[in-house]
Design a protein around this motif. Structure first.
Motif, PDB file in Angstrom:
ATOM      1  N   UNK A 116       0.748  -1.215   0.087  1.00 32.31           N
ATOM      2  CA  UNK A 116       0.055  -0.227   0.072  1.00 32.31           C
ATOM      3  C   UNK A 116       0.900   1.156  -0.089  1.00 32.31           C
ATOM      4  N   UNK A 117       1.962   1.105   0.518  1.00 31.81           N
ATOM      5  CA  UNK A 117       3.030   2.384   0.542  1.00 31.81           C
ATOM      6  C   UNK A 117       3.271   2.641  -1.098  1.00 31.81           C
ATOM      7  N   UNK A 236      14.401   0.673   1.855  1.00 38.72           N
ATOM      8  CA  UNK A 236      14.745   1.902   1.077  1.00 38.72           C
ATOM      9  C   UNK A 236      13.259   2.628   0.730  1.00 38.72           C
ATOM     10  N   UNK A 237      12.235   1.659   0.663  1.00 36.07           N
ATOM     11  CA  UNK A 237      10.714   2.093   0.453  1.00 36.07           C
ATOM     12  C   UNK A 237      10.249   2.944   1.918  1.00 36.07           C
ATOM     13  N   UNK A 238      10.735   2.313   2.921  1.00 34.85           N
ATOM     14  CA  UNK A 238      10.353   3.035   4.081  1.00 34.85           C
ATOM     15  C   UNK A 238      10.876   4.547   4.048  1.00 34.85           C
ATOM     16  N   UNK A 239      12.113   4.736   3.340  1.00 29.99           N
ATOM     17  CA  UNK A 239      12.739   5.880   3.528  1.00 29.99           C
ATOM     18  C   UNK A 239      12.040   6.793   2.671  1.00 29.99           C
ATOM     19  N   UNK A 240      11.621   6.455   1.338  1.00 26.60           N
ATOM     20  CA  UNK A 240      10.795   6.973   0.183  1.00 26.60           C
ATOM     21  C   UNK A 240       9.479   7.359   0.870  1.00 26.60           C
ATOM     22  N   UNK A 292       7.644  -1.777   8.522  1.00 26.09           N
ATOM     23  CA  UNK A 292       8.346  -0.774   7.788  1.00 26.09           C
ATOM     24  C   UNK A 292       8.451   0.510   8.804  1.00 26.09           C
ATOM     25  N   UNK A 293       9.847   0.905   8.979  1.00 28.43           N
ATOM     26  CA  UNK A 293       9.798   1.941  10.241  1.00 28.43           C
ATOM     27  C   UNK A 293      10.870   2.890   9.756  1.00 28.43           C
ATOM     28  N   UNK A 307      16.262   4.031   8.619  1.00 23.96           N
ATOM     29  CA  UNK A 307      15.223   3.155   8.191  1.00 23.96           C
ATOM     30  C   UNK A 307      15.426   1.789   8.215  1.00 23.96           C
ATOM     31  N   UNK A 308      14.152   1.050   8.351  1.00 21.17           N
ATOM     32  CA  UNK A 308      14.390  -0.526   8.209  1.00 21.17           C
ATOM     33  C   UNK A 308      13.089  -1.200   7.985  1.00 21.17           C
ATOM     34  N   UNK A 309      13.198  -2.408   7.638  1.00 21.84           N
ATOM     35  CA  UNK A 309      12.244  -3.393   7.156  1.00 21.84           C
ATOM     36  C   UNK A 309      12.319  -4.653   7.969  1.00 21.84           C
ATOM     37  N   UNK A 310      11.573  -5.198   8.489  1.00 24.07           N
ATOM     38  CA  UNK A 310      11.719  -6.463   9.027  1.00 24.07           C
ATOM     39  C   UNK A 310      10.301  -7.237   8.558  1.00 24.07           C
TER      40      UNK A 310
END
Length: 442
Positions: A116-117, A236-240, A292-293, A307-310
């Protein structure tokens, strides 16, 4: 009339005189040749002295021999990030950076509502919205209402809509990002692109254009397990997403953010007391828990954000434990790390006239970083040197760390002077070689 005797005497006398002259001719030729050779050699000596002196006294000196040095790296007490071994995880500083920490698998895994992001970013690119603006009104259709009913009956996240309602673009995005509404994901795709299929084509092209080549969407919601991404791409998507002014504005608003509309539960927030800002948090049977955070840790009064993704956590208890361990390791690992120490020599110059100097770091460099290991060896670039004063800049050393470069000038620790007249006169060959080389390059 002369007698034969007198004629014979006369002939004999003439022959003897000519013979003496012939005998003296080679001696004269030899003398003349010697005088000519002496004049020529003298001229050469004079000419050579005229060239030799200026050439050796004024000619260019040979460059000093360069030797690169490999000093020991600055001391480090590494405290690397603690990430879960299962699933896929990654941490980055910027959208274009390589991850500074990864764990788990490198393959793309189902990403649940992180899809959805992608939709929010793609829609905002096609239908730009200024921060604070509501955007156009979108009327809910019978198809939008039916989507709400279908997802609700299947136990998926929804936000209720009814035919004939008008939702602004901002309200649609609030339901999508904050509420993770699956029916709104389909509604927005149809409104912005005409159909879900048309949206998917645009979305996958956007992913590729932004370098997220390990990620692909197969639906607008992320319920399809073929909507998958790598840990690095999702970080990287979390950063964007966090950097987009409209999305960051939506994330900062309270849970009941829809003006004159039913409240939307904020599904993204998680462990904010630990400095974590959730951007997408969801669960599906195929994906597990995906989070994502962005996060910020204080290091002596200076903030360090990442930023990170788990992806692929088995449950929320495990996610809580893993995030707590991660932030604890951040508190221990983020600090000012020595990168280039002042006075450290990375090159040495040795001249043919037995003078030498080292190229040393002029200014110490440190960097606020997550100290996960030793500092990599710097890239050293130097200039050719013949004579220079101490303190002259002769190059620089740079270190790439976490996708960013840190550099400092290299300067001579002592002067390299002219060797003097005596050395020049006694060592013409290297000087003449440099002179000839400089002329051939002109």
């Amino acid at each position: 009339m002369r007698s034969p005797i007198s004629m014979g005497l006369m002939t004999t006398g003439c022959t003897n005189s000519g013979g003496r002259e012939l005998e003296r001719y080679p001696e004269q030729m030899t003398a003349r040749f010697g005088r000519s050779l002496g004049i020529a050699l003298g001229a050469l000596v004079i000419l050579g002295a005229g060239i030799y002196g200026p050439a050796t006294l004024l000619g260019p000196l040979p460059a000093a021999e360069l030797t690169l040095l490999s000093p020991a790296p600055p001391p480090a007490s590494p405290a690397p990030p603690v990430l879960p071994a299962h699933g896929a995880s990654a941490l980055v500083r910027g959208a274009g950076d390589e991850p500074f920490a990864t764990a788990g698998v490198d393959d793309a895994l189902p990403m649940a509502s992180a899809a959805k992001l992608v939709e929010a970013l793609v829609v905002l690119r096609s239908k730009p919205l200024e921060p604070g603006a509501e955007g156009p009104a979108v009327a809910m259709t019978a198809e939008d209402y039916q989507s709400y009913i279908d997802y609700a009956n299947n136990g998926a996240r929804t936000v209720a809509v009814f035919p004939g309602e008008n939702w602004t673009e901002r309200e649609l995005l609030q339901a999508l990002v904050l509420g993770s509404s699956n029916n709104h994901a389909d509604t927005i795709a149809r409104w912005a692109f005409g159909s879900v299929d048309a949206y998917l084509e645009k979305a996958n092209a956007w992913l590729a254009a932004n370098g997220l080549t390990g990620t692909r969407v197969a639906d607008a919601t992320g319920l399809d397990e073929d909507s998958a991404g790598t840990g690095a791409d999702l970080a990287r998507l979390a950063v964007l997403a966090s950097a987009h002014p409209v999305i960051s504005e939506i994330l900062s608003q309270p849970a009941s953010a829809l003006a004159d509309r039913r409240g939307v539960q904020n599904t993204t927030a998680y462990l904010p007391e630990q400095g974590i800002t959730g951007i997408s948090r969801s669960y599906t049977d195929a994906a597990g828990v995906c989070f994502l955070f962005t996060a910020t840790v204080d290091a002596g009064g200076e903030p360090f954000s990442f930023a990170g993704a788990i992806v692929g956590e088995p449950d929320y208890d495990t996610l809580t434990a893993d995030l707590t361990a991660l932030m604890k390791s951040a508190t221990a690992g983020v600090r000012q790390q020595p990168i280039l120490a002042e006075g450290t020599a990375y090159a040495r110059y040795d001249t043919a006239w037995d003078q030498s100097a080292r190229a040393v770091v002029k200014t110490a460099k440190t960097r606020l970083a997550w100290v996960g290991g030793a500092v990599p060896a710097p890239t050293v670039k130097t200039d050719p040197v013949t004579t220079r004063r101490a303190g002259s800049t002769v190059g620089h050393a740079s270190v790439d760390l976490d996708g960013r470069s840190v550099s400092s000038p290299l300067v001579l620790d002592r002067s390299i002077g002219d060797p003097g007249l005596g050395w020049r006169l006694l060592h013409p060959i290297p000087i003449l070689r440099e002179l000839i080389g400089s002329r051939s390059n002109d």
